[in-house]
Design a protein around this motif. Structure first.
Motif, PDB file in Angstrom:
ATOM      1  N   PHE A 123       0.808  -1.226   0.000  1.00  0.00           N
ATOM      2  CA  PHE A 123       0.000   0.000   0.000  1.00  0.00           C
ATOM      3  C   PHE A 123       0.842   1.278   0.000  1.00  0.00           C
ATOM      4  CE2 PHE A 123      -4.345  -1.585   1.787  1.00  0.00           C
ATOM      5  CZ  PHE A 123      -4.544  -2.272   0.608  1.00  0.00           C
ATOM      6  N   ASP A 124       1.908   1.309   0.804  1.00  0.00           N
ATOM      7  CA  ASP A 124       2.669   2.556   0.901  1.00  0.00           C
ATOM      8  C   ASP A 124       3.268   2.958  -0.437  1.00  0.00           C
ATOM      9  OD1 ASP A 124       1.999   2.866   3.496  1.00  0.00           O
ATOM     10  OD2 ASP A 124       3.909   2.143   4.324  1.00  0.00           O
ATOM     11  N   SER A 125       3.920   1.982  -1.094  1.00  0.00           N
ATOM     12  CA  SER A 125       4.555   2.330  -2.372  1.00  0.00           C
ATOM     13  C   SER A 125       3.509   2.621  -3.447  1.00  0.00           C
ATOM     14  CB  SER A 125       5.504   1.207  -2.810  1.00  0.00           C
ATOM     15  OG  SER A 125       4.807  -0.003  -2.883  1.00  0.00           O
ATOM     16  N   VAL A 126       2.418   1.860  -3.446  1.00  0.00           N
ATOM     17  CA  VAL A 126       1.370   2.097  -4.449  1.00  0.00           C
ATOM     18  C   VAL A 126       0.689   3.449  -4.202  1.00  0.00           C
ATOM     19  CG1 VAL A 126      -0.857   1.263  -5.324  1.00  0.00           C
ATOM     20  CG2 VAL A 126       0.998  -0.357  -4.906  1.00  0.00           C
ATOM     21  N   ALA A 127       0.475   3.781  -2.930  1.00  0.00           N
ATOM     22  CA  ALA A 127      -0.172   5.064  -2.604  1.00  0.00           C
ATOM     23  C   ALA A 127       0.672   6.239  -3.096  1.00  0.00           C
ATOM     24  CB  ALA A 127      -0.426   5.174  -1.104  1.00  0.00           C
ATOM     25  N   THR A 128       1.987   6.115  -3.032  1.00  0.00           N
ATOM     26  CA  THR A 128       2.859   7.186  -3.522  1.00  0.00           C
ATOM     27  C   THR A 128       2.623   7.428  -5.011  1.00  0.00           C
ATOM     28  OG1 THR A 128       4.500   6.513  -1.914  1.00  0.00           O
ATOM     29  CG2 THR A 128       5.272   7.932  -3.697  1.00  0.00           C
ATOM     30  N   VAL A 129       2.551   6.341  -5.758  1.00  0.00           N
ATOM     31  CA  VAL A 129       2.312   6.472  -7.201  1.00  0.00           C
ATOM     32  C   VAL A 129       0.945   7.112  -7.459  1.00  0.00           C
ATOM     33  CG1 VAL A 129       2.125   5.227  -9.389  1.00  0.00           C
ATOM     34  CG2 VAL A 129       3.762   4.459  -7.654  1.00  0.00           C
ATOM     35  N   LEU A 130      -0.070   6.626  -6.738  1.00  0.00           N
ATOM     36  CA  LEU A 130      -1.422   7.176  -6.927  1.00  0.00           C
ATOM     37  C   LEU A 130      -1.453   8.672  -6.587  1.00  0.00           C
ATOM     38  CD1 LEU A 130      -3.664   4.320  -5.439  1.00  0.00           C
ATOM     39  CD2 LEU A 130      -3.279   4.833  -7.853  1.00  0.00           C
ATOM     40  N   ASP A 131      -0.790   9.037  -5.489  1.00  0.00           N
ATOM     41  CA  ASP A 131      -0.784  10.453  -5.091  1.00  0.00           C
ATOM     42  C   ASP A 131      -0.107  11.313  -6.151  1.00  0.00           C
ATOM     43  OD1 ASP A 131      -2.059   9.795  -2.761  1.00  0.00           O
ATOM     44  OD2 ASP A 131      -0.237   9.761  -1.541  1.00  0.00           O
ATOM     45  N   ASP A 132       0.981  10.805  -6.702  1.00  0.00           N
ATOM     46  CA  ASP A 132       1.678  11.558  -7.760  1.00  0.00           C
ATOM     47  C   ASP A 132       0.778  11.737  -8.978  1.00  0.00           C
ATOM     48  OD1 ASP A 132       3.851  11.733  -6.134  1.00  0.00           O
ATOM     49  OD2 ASP A 132       5.117  10.324  -7.250  1.00  0.00           O
ATOM     50  N   ILE A 133       0.037  10.688  -9.321  1.00  0.00           N
ATOM     51  CA  ILE A 133      -0.873  10.780 -10.474  1.00  0.00           C
ATOM     52  C   ILE A 133      -1.985  11.793 -10.201  1.00  0.00           C
ATOM     53  CG2 ILE A 133      -2.577   9.516 -11.845  1.00  0.00           C
ATOM     54  CD1 ILE A 133      -0.729   7.007 -11.399  1.00  0.00           C
ATOM     55  N   ALA A 134      -2.521  11.743  -8.971  1.00  0.00           N
ATOM     56  CA  ALA A 134      -3.589  12.685  -8.619  1.00  0.00           C
ATOM     57  C   ALA A 134      -3.083  14.123  -8.741  1.00  0.00           C
ATOM     58  CB  ALA A 134      -4.083  12.416  -7.196  1.00  0.00           C
ATOM     59  N   ARG A 135      -1.821  14.344  -8.396  1.00  0.00           N
ATOM     60  CA  ARG A 135      -1.275  15.711  -8.382  1.00  0.00           C
ATOM     61  C   ARG A 135      -0.757  16.144  -9.750  1.00  0.00           C
ATOM     62  NH1 ARG A 135       1.779  14.751  -4.173  1.00  0.00           N
ATOM     63  NH2 ARG A 135       3.477  14.252  -5.588  1.00  0.00           N
ATOM     64  N   GLU A 136      -0.024  15.246 -10.410  1.00  0.00           N
ATOM     65  CA  GLU A 136       0.692  15.654 -11.623  1.00  0.00           C
ATOM     66  C   GLU A 136       0.010  15.224 -12.920  1.00  0.00           C
ATOM     67  OE1 GLU A 136       4.913  14.581 -11.611  1.00  0.00           O
ATOM     68  OE2 GLU A 136       4.626  13.990  -9.520  1.00  0.00           O
ATOM     69  N   GLY A 137      -0.903  14.275 -12.845  1.00  0.00           N
ATOM     70  CA  GLY A 137      -1.585  13.820 -14.052  1.00  0.00           C
ATOM     71  C   GLY A 137      -0.648  13.103 -15.010  1.00  0.00           C
TER      72      GLY A 137
END
Lengths: 428, 428
Positions: B27-41
């Motif tokens: 979850f931690d590593s996947v959440a980082t990727v998801l957060d980056d996508i939410a922010r940077e598209g």
């Protein structure tokens, strides 16, 4: 209520933003409790019930005597009301049964779906300031109609160890016999893992606070199904100049009394209705025992003056309200254009309270915009659909080469072989 | 395969244990990727696609020309096979439409449910060793029948930036126009949050590896719906002495070829069938290109010799297999006793491959025991049910006092007032 006059569409998203409902910050502490319950069973339940709820008892089971006592304590008028609501909920949910349709997709290839009850389900009924016995009916009745073999209910007993009598009477009305004095995270953990006393179930239903929501999210990841994500309750009222401002104000307040978290939205195309409703709210809110909570909810709430009923419907579909009240002319026709909502109340004499209690529809509904993708609780929430297919030798002779070709293209030759070996046999 | 002869029931739970599928460690590593996508598209999509998938291109959109080229590359026999499978899937899923039934629960109180398409859905089609174009049909066709307005598909393009032509041809067949060259966590993040290129959707469907599963679990918590929890594929075959050991072996192997994670279970009441099937497996496995994977899956797999078909059915319902093959006498009658399964294959000429590709049923099914509470993907997966109620003045006069009584007992006087104020008005 904050008033907005015809805001441009690009502002809708921001204006209709709900407060975030992220309980993942609670996951670590909630997971600890769940892990303890999975490992220790009842011992952990008893320990945490004392710690969190102040209930120090080790008796977790509601006895038949407690049901009897509860029944005697309920005034007969309330009993009759509960029976009548139960009857309507029963009628509406029974009508949701579907019969399996067999489809012969090709000669000799017959497919169908069958709805089969989920064998073990768990219902969570929160405690708190008021006894929400109506939720017992809303979850227990469809579970019984579906034919779930084991229906387990958990509810916090308060510090005294006594479950509210209306909750027990509603459970009896719904045909629920297994009621446990367990609340909060402990209830979710007990039903997800099973303990010496509380049976393990496959799907858990019911509302709850942030801790219950976090526990439900965690057990989903760990393999137990849940009804839907939970968030604060909300209503959107669409009203035109045919609406009665006193009714509209009362509808908005009935939602606002749930407290500060609640969302209340008014959409209208009539400036007069807007002003009159505001005045009615000021008048009516003072008569409510829950005035403080209602005022607090109203201060976060929004009223929009929009150019037409069409734009109102567009904004409502964008917001995807849990409850949608259509207090407008031709409400029945307009209802056909609803794309996103949990439950819709059509016309001036259909208040949300009717669906909350007694019209027959379910009041466990998707909040927080989840109505875009989720249904409210209904009969199918307690069923799963199993697919069946029966293929004759002739059917496989005809369809087999299609399967072989596709399996080959997907490089799954074992899949192909399961057909080829049968086709060989049929030739011989 | 390990053999067990009539194990006592208390051992079933342990013997039928699946390997745990807990991806929360990711979850931690996947959440980082998801957060980056939410922010940077798109910027984050492109960065992670290069990092994880080796695709360094910035073009994420499959063009109409690419669809055309793909179509030309597919042999006509495969095209015909895909068309015929699509036709059967279409027939079976179209038959799942339900009409709304209006119920007058009391005079003047009319309630109904209506199925409304989820407006925006996302389909994930994994890449990997083989092009799983059949899954495109299984998800795309019911989405189109449901009437979803926006159907978005993501699939990894490999290092070359070229999507497998069969996947594009299947997408075209299903009517899917928006296909994006995005895989893994990035695909789930892109569809959950929306980027400059990939539209945001409300529900995401489709299989995937552990990272995709973790991403799907995380976005569920954050408000996007998913089809169901995913786990390794599995089959349970029930066979008696009427079964053909070569067919049974082929069916078991067709599942085993998915690799080491797969679950393969045989239940039989015939020692002769058991021995003959084992011998057939040894023979057939050597002919498979995926022999290594199949052998590895078989080494974890189990065969049970049980005293009767009744006990076999009991064990099968306990296990809740994704796929259940009934290679027994009177299989049709026995099928009526299935309580927990994803998809059931009745009789000697209904191999699992038929449902994987072309019989018409869906192959996106609940694994890992989830069949106890979840349905496979079907038409209703792309719809949500909205409740409606319309109450007349006369209806509210009759039902109103019931609502008032219940609201009062729940201490929600605002709810009561919304009825009382209308009843007052009706009296005047």
């Amino acid at each position: 209520m904050q008033k907005y006059i015809n805001p441009p569409k690009q502002d809708w998203e921001g204006l209709l933003q709900r407060p975030p409902v992220d309980v993942s910050g609670l996951f670590d502490s909630v997971a600890t409790v769940l892990d303890d319950i999975a490992r220790e069973g009842d011992t952990a339940i008893v320990r945490y019930s004392e710690k969190f709820d102040g209930y120090a008892g080790t008796n977790l089971v509601v006895s038949p005597e407690e049901f009897d006592i509860a029944e005697k304590q309920i005034p007969s008028e309330l009993k009759q009301a509960i029976q009548r609501a139960a009857y309507n909920i029963d009628s509406f949910h029974k009508a949701q049964w579907q019969t399996a349709v067999k489809v012969e997709t090709e000669p000799g290839v017959t497919c169908w779906q069958k709805s089969v009850p989920i064998e073990k389900v768990g219902l969570y009924i929160p405690g708190g300031t008021a006894p929400l016995f109506s939720t017992v009916l809303m979850l227990g009745i469809p579970a019984r109609i579906a034919g779930c073999e084991e229906i387990v209910m958990c509810t916090p007993p308060g510090k005294t160890g006594i479950v509210n009598p209306a909750i027990l009477y509603a459970a009896k009305t719904a045909g629920i016999k297994k009621v446990f004095k367990v609340g909060g995270i402990q209830a979710i953990g007990a039903m997800a893992y099973g303990t010496q006393t509380v049976p393990k179930v496959y799907k858990i239903f019911g509302p709850g606070n942030r801790y219950v929501t976090a526990a439900k999210q965690l057990i989903t990841i760990r393999g137990t199904a849940i009804d839907m994500p939970a968030g604060p309750s909300e209503v959107l009222v669409m009203a035109d100049d045919s609406a009665n401002p006193a009714f509209v104000a009362a509808d908005l307040l009935s939602q606002a009394e749930h407290g500060a978290d609640s969302q209340v939205i008014l959409l209208t195309n009539s400036p007069e209705l807007l002003d009159a409703t505001m005045a009615e709210i000021d008048k009516q809110v003072r008569q409510l025992p829950r005035e403080a909570g209602a005022s607090s909810a109203l201060s976060n709430s929004k009223a929009f003056l929009l150019p037409s009923v069409d734009v109102m419907m567009e904004m409502s579909n964008h917001y995807a309200p849990e409850h949608l009240i259509l207090s407008v002319r031709n409400a029945g026709q307009l209802a056909e254009r609803v794309r996103n909502a949990g439950s819709v109340f059509i016309g001036h004499y259909s208040p949300e309270s009717a669906g909350d209690y007694a019209s027959g529809t379910n009041h466990t509904l998707p909040t927080h915009g989840c109505a875009r993708a989720y249904s409210g609780v209904n009969l199918s929430s307690f069923l799963k659909k199993i697919s069946f297919q029966e293929i004759t030798g002739e059917g496989l002779k005809s369809l087999g080469p299609v399967i072989e070709k596709m399996a080959e293209a997907e490089e799954l030759l074992g899949h192909k072989q399961a057909v080829s070996i049968r086709l060989e046999h049929l030739k011989s």
